[in-house]
Design a protein around this motif. Structure first.
Motif, PDB file in Angstrom:
ATOM      1  N   ARG A  98      10.875  -2.382   9.976  1.00 49.45           N
ATOM      2  CA  ARG A  98      11.282  -1.006   9.651  1.00 49.45           C
ATOM      3  C   ARG A  98      10.378  -0.005  10.358  1.00 49.45           C
ATOM      4  NH1 ARG A  98       8.998   2.451   6.768  1.00 49.45           N
ATOM      5  NH2 ARG A  98       7.751   1.045   5.473  1.00 49.45           N
ATOM      6  N   ILE A  99       9.071  -0.251  10.312  1.00 46.92           N
ATOM      7  CA  ILE A  99       8.118   0.631  10.996  1.00 46.92           C
ATOM      8  C   ILE A  99       8.355   0.585  12.505  1.00 46.92           C
ATOM      9  CG2 ILE A  99       5.677   0.966  11.546  1.00 46.92           C
ATOM     10  CD1 ILE A  99       5.085  -0.052   8.647  1.00 46.92           C
ATOM     11  N   GLU A 100       8.558  -0.613  13.033  1.00 48.50           N
ATOM     12  CA  GLU A 100       8.817  -0.765  14.464  1.00 48.50           C
ATOM     13  C   GLU A 100      10.052   0.044  14.881  1.00 48.50           C
ATOM     14  OE1 GLU A 100       9.608  -4.414  17.579  1.00 48.50           O
ATOM     15  OE2 GLU A 100      10.590  -4.453  15.620  1.00 48.50           O
ATOM     16  N   ARG A 131      12.242   4.720  17.946  1.00 49.05           N
ATOM     17  CA  ARG A 131      13.117   5.885  18.075  1.00 49.05           C
ATOM     18  C   ARG A 131      12.398   7.049  18.769  1.00 49.05           C
ATOM     19  NH1 ARG A 131      15.179   3.871  13.114  1.00 49.05           N
ATOM     20  NH2 ARG A 131      13.760   5.084  11.826  1.00 49.05           N
ATOM     21  N   LEU A 132      11.078   6.951  18.890  1.00 54.90           N
ATOM     22  CA  LEU A 132      10.298   8.009  19.541  1.00 54.90           C
ATOM     23  C   LEU A 132      10.198   7.726  21.038  1.00 54.90           C
ATOM     24  CD1 LEU A 132       7.396   8.293  16.949  1.00 54.90           C
ATOM     25  CD2 LEU A 132       9.430   9.748  17.141  1.00 54.90           C
ATOM     26  N   PRO A 133      10.382   8.752  21.871  1.00 54.42           N
ATOM     27  CA  PRO A 133      10.342   8.545  23.322  1.00 54.42           C
ATOM     28  C   PRO A 133       9.051   7.893  23.817  1.00 54.42           C
ATOM     29  CG  PRO A 133      11.188  10.734  22.813  1.00 54.42           C
ATOM     30  CD  PRO A 133      10.724  10.132  21.509  1.00 54.42           C
ATOM     31  N   ALA A 134       7.917   8.197  23.227  1.00 51.29           N
ATOM     32  CA  ALA A 134       6.645   7.625  23.690  1.00 51.29           C
ATOM     33  C   ALA A 134       6.647   6.105  23.566  1.00 51.29           C
ATOM     34  CB  ALA A 134       5.476   8.209  22.903  1.00 51.29           C
ATOM     35  N   PHE A 135       7.232   5.593  22.504  1.00 52.74           N
ATOM     36  CA  PHE A 135       7.305   4.145  22.309  1.00 52.74           C
ATOM     37  C   PHE A 135       8.388   3.542  23.200  1.00 52.74           C
ATOM     38  CE2 PHE A 135       4.980   5.439  18.608  1.00 52.74           C
ATOM     39  CZ  PHE A 135       4.176   4.360  18.277  1.00 52.74           C
ATOM     40  N   ALA A 136       9.554   4.164  23.222  1.00 54.21           N
ATOM     41  CA  ALA A 136      10.675   3.619  23.993  1.00 54.21           C
ATOM     42  C   ALA A 136      10.350   3.551  25.485  1.00 54.21           C
ATOM     43  CB  ALA A 136      11.925   4.467  23.755  1.00 54.21           C
ATOM     44  N   SER A 137       9.726   4.588  26.014  1.00 50.41           N
ATOM     45  CA  SER A 137       9.442   4.597  27.452  1.00 50.41           C
ATOM     46  C   SER A 137       8.284   3.676  27.833  1.00 50.41           C
ATOM     47  CB  SER A 137       9.157   6.020  27.935  1.00 50.41           C
ATOM     48  OG  SER A 137       7.971   6.514  27.346  1.00 50.41           O
ATOM     49  N   THR A 139       3.514  10.092  10.375  1.00 51.93           N
ATOM     50  CA  THR A 139       3.352  10.278  11.820  1.00 51.93           C
ATOM     51  C   THR A 139       2.718   9.018  12.400  1.00 51.93           C
ATOM     52  OG1 THR A 139       1.197  11.335  11.543  1.00 51.93           O
ATOM     53  CG2 THR A 139       3.090  12.801  11.698  1.00 51.93           C
ATOM     54  N   PRO A 140       3.036   8.689  13.644  1.00 54.79           N
ATOM     55  CA  PRO A 140       2.462   7.482  14.235  1.00 54.79           C
ATOM     56  C   PRO A 140       0.953   7.622  14.430  1.00 54.79           C
ATOM     57  CG  PRO A 140       3.803   8.645  15.849  1.00 54.79           C
ATOM     58  CD  PRO A 140       3.955   9.367  14.554  1.00 54.79           C
ATOM     59  N   THR A 141       0.264   6.516  14.232  1.00 53.33           N
ATOM     60  CA  THR A 141      -1.185   6.475  14.393  1.00 53.33           C
ATOM     61  C   THR A 141      -1.558   5.317  15.317  1.00 53.33           C
ATOM     62  OG1 THR A 141      -1.551   4.965  12.541  1.00 53.33           O
ATOM     63  CG2 THR A 141      -1.520   7.335  12.022  1.00 53.33           C
ATOM     64  N   LEU A 142      -2.836   5.126  15.466  1.00 49.08           N
ATOM     65  CA  LEU A 142      -3.368   4.011  16.232  1.00 49.08           C
ATOM     66  C   LEU A 142      -2.803   2.679  15.737  1.00 49.08           C
ATOM     67  CD1 LEU A 142      -5.463   2.912  18.293  1.00 49.08           C
ATOM     68  CD2 LEU A 142      -7.147   3.023  16.447  1.00 49.08           C
ATOM     69  N   ALA A 143      -2.598   2.556  14.438  1.00 47.79           N
ATOM     70  CA  ALA A 143      -2.056   1.309  13.876  1.00 47.79           C
ATOM     71  C   ALA A 143      -0.661   1.011  14.427  1.00 47.79           C
ATOM     72  CB  ALA A 143      -2.036   1.386  12.354  1.00 47.79           C
ATOM     73  N   ASP A 144       0.186   2.024  14.512  1.00 42.91           N
ATOM     74  CA  ASP A 144       1.539   1.837  15.047  1.00 42.91           C
ATOM     75  C   ASP A 144       1.500   1.508  16.537  1.00 42.91           C
ATOM     76  OD1 ASP A 144       3.150   2.807  12.606  1.00 42.91           O
ATOM     77  OD2 ASP A 144       1.723   4.424  12.970  1.00 42.91           O
ATOM     78  N   VAL A 145       0.570   2.142  17.242  1.00 45.29           N
ATOM     79  CA  VAL A 145       0.396   1.877  18.667  1.00 45.29           C
ATOM     80  C   VAL A 145       0.076   0.398  18.895  1.00 45.29           C
ATOM     81  CG1 VAL A 145      -1.131   2.377  20.628  1.00 45.29           C
ATOM     82  CG2 VAL A 145      -0.237   4.249  19.244  1.00 45.29           C
ATOM     83  N   ASP A 154       0.830  -1.202   0.000  1.00 44.55           N
ATOM     84  CA  ASP A 154       0.000   0.000   0.000  1.00 44.55           C
ATOM     85  C   ASP A 154       0.866   1.254   0.000  1.00 44.55           C
ATOM     86  OD1 ASP A 154      -1.853   2.066   0.552  1.00 44.55           O
ATOM     87  OD2 ASP A 154      -3.138   0.663   1.635  1.00 44.55           O
ATOM     88  N   ALA A 155       0.641   2.124  -0.975  1.00 47.80           N
ATOM     89  CA  ALA A 155       1.407   3.362  -1.102  1.00 47.80           C
ATOM     90  C   ALA A 155       1.183   4.305   0.086  1.00 47.80           C
ATOM     91  CB  ALA A 155       1.041   4.080  -2.398  1.00 47.80           C
ATOM     92  N   ALA A 156       0.110   4.128   0.835  1.00 51.26           N
ATOM     93  CA  ALA A 156      -0.151   4.981   1.997  1.00 51.26           C
ATOM     94  C   ALA A 156       0.779   4.659   3.167  1.00 51.26           C
ATOM     95  CB  ALA A 156      -1.614   4.840   2.442  1.00 51.26           C
ATOM     96  N   THR A 157       1.450   3.508   3.107  1.00 54.80           N
ATOM     97  CA  THR A 157       2.426   3.161   4.146  1.00 54.80           C
ATOM     98  C   THR A 157       3.654   4.038   3.940  1.00 54.80           C
ATOM     99  OG1 THR A 157       1.630   0.894   4.171  1.00 54.80           O
ATOM    100  CG2 THR A 157       3.791   1.300   5.152  1.00 54.80           C
ATOM    101  N   GLY A 158       4.077   4.684   5.011  1.00 55.90           N
ATOM    102  CA  GLY A 158       5.251   5.547   4.933  1.00 55.90           C
ATOM    103  C   GLY A 158       6.276   5.110   5.959  1.00 55.90           C
ATOM    104  N   THR A 159       6.836   6.069   6.652  1.00 56.27           N
ATOM    105  CA  THR A 159       7.750   5.756   7.744  1.00 56.27           C
ATOM    106  C   THR A 159       7.010   4.922   8.790  1.00 56.27           C
ATOM    107  OG1 THR A 159       8.959   7.807   7.373  1.00 56.27           O
ATOM    108  CG2 THR A 159       9.240   6.752   9.520  1.00 56.27           C
TER     109      THR A 159
END
Length: 183
Positions: free
Chosen positions: A160-162, A167-173, A130-136, A119-124
């Protein structure tokens, strides 16, 4: 705000990430699942389902991780965890629900990898830059896969997404090993 959780619970992990992305402070109350603390009368009075997480704030007590996260997103809209456009919101919710409802019990990552890679909508991140509910939802699921010794080399898009998320503090902490009840 008070979050009842267990350090290894992927559902509680999702809520910790969302709280971190929103920059919201909270008190953490550990509920040790392996010691069956969720079945005790004290916790049952907080959550009759005897599950984690539970979030309490000045407006009530909330259960089920995705419901909690959507509540937080509606009450604290910045930064948003769902895109503006209805079709993009549907895509993000579809990914999140696939992880939380279909993959979570099975650790079946193959279908999700194909969906995101094609899907072309998949990015970083799962949807764009930007992170969304899906990444959460994705990051705790991959942590569970690693804990269960499921090889992830066949899923380069997911890892890669993980990595971008972690790398974001919200995920790391929010990581299980960073929680006060970690063993």
């Amino acid at each position: 705000m008070k979050l009842y959780g267990y350090f290894r619970s992927s559902a509680a992990y999702r809520v910790r990430i969302a709280l971190g992305l929103k920059g919201l402070a909270y008190e953490y109350a550990a509920v040790h699942l392996r010691k069956n603390e969720q079945r005790g009368a004290a916790y049952r009075a907080i959550n009759a389902q005897e599950l984690v997480p539970t979030l309490e704030d000045d407006r009530g007590s909330f259960t089920q991780s995705l419901a909690i996260i959507e509540y937080l997103d509606e009450r604290y809209p910045q930064p948003p965890l769902l895109p503006d456009m209805p079709e993009a919101r549907a895509r993000v919710r579809s990914i999140a629900l696939a992880i939380a409802c279909d993959i979570h019990p099975l650790d079946n990552l193959r279908v999700l990898e194909s969906q995101l890679a094609a899907d072309a909508a998949t990015g970083t991140f799962c949807h764009g830059e930007t992170p969304t509910l899906a990444d959460v939802c994705l990051v705790p699921q991959l942590a569970n896969a690693r804990r269960s010794s499921i090889p992830l080399e066949a899923y380069p898009t997911l890892t890669r997404i993980e990595a971008a998320c972690n790398r974001l503090p919200a995920f790391a902490s929010a990581a299980p090993e960073k929680q006060p009840d970690a063993e």
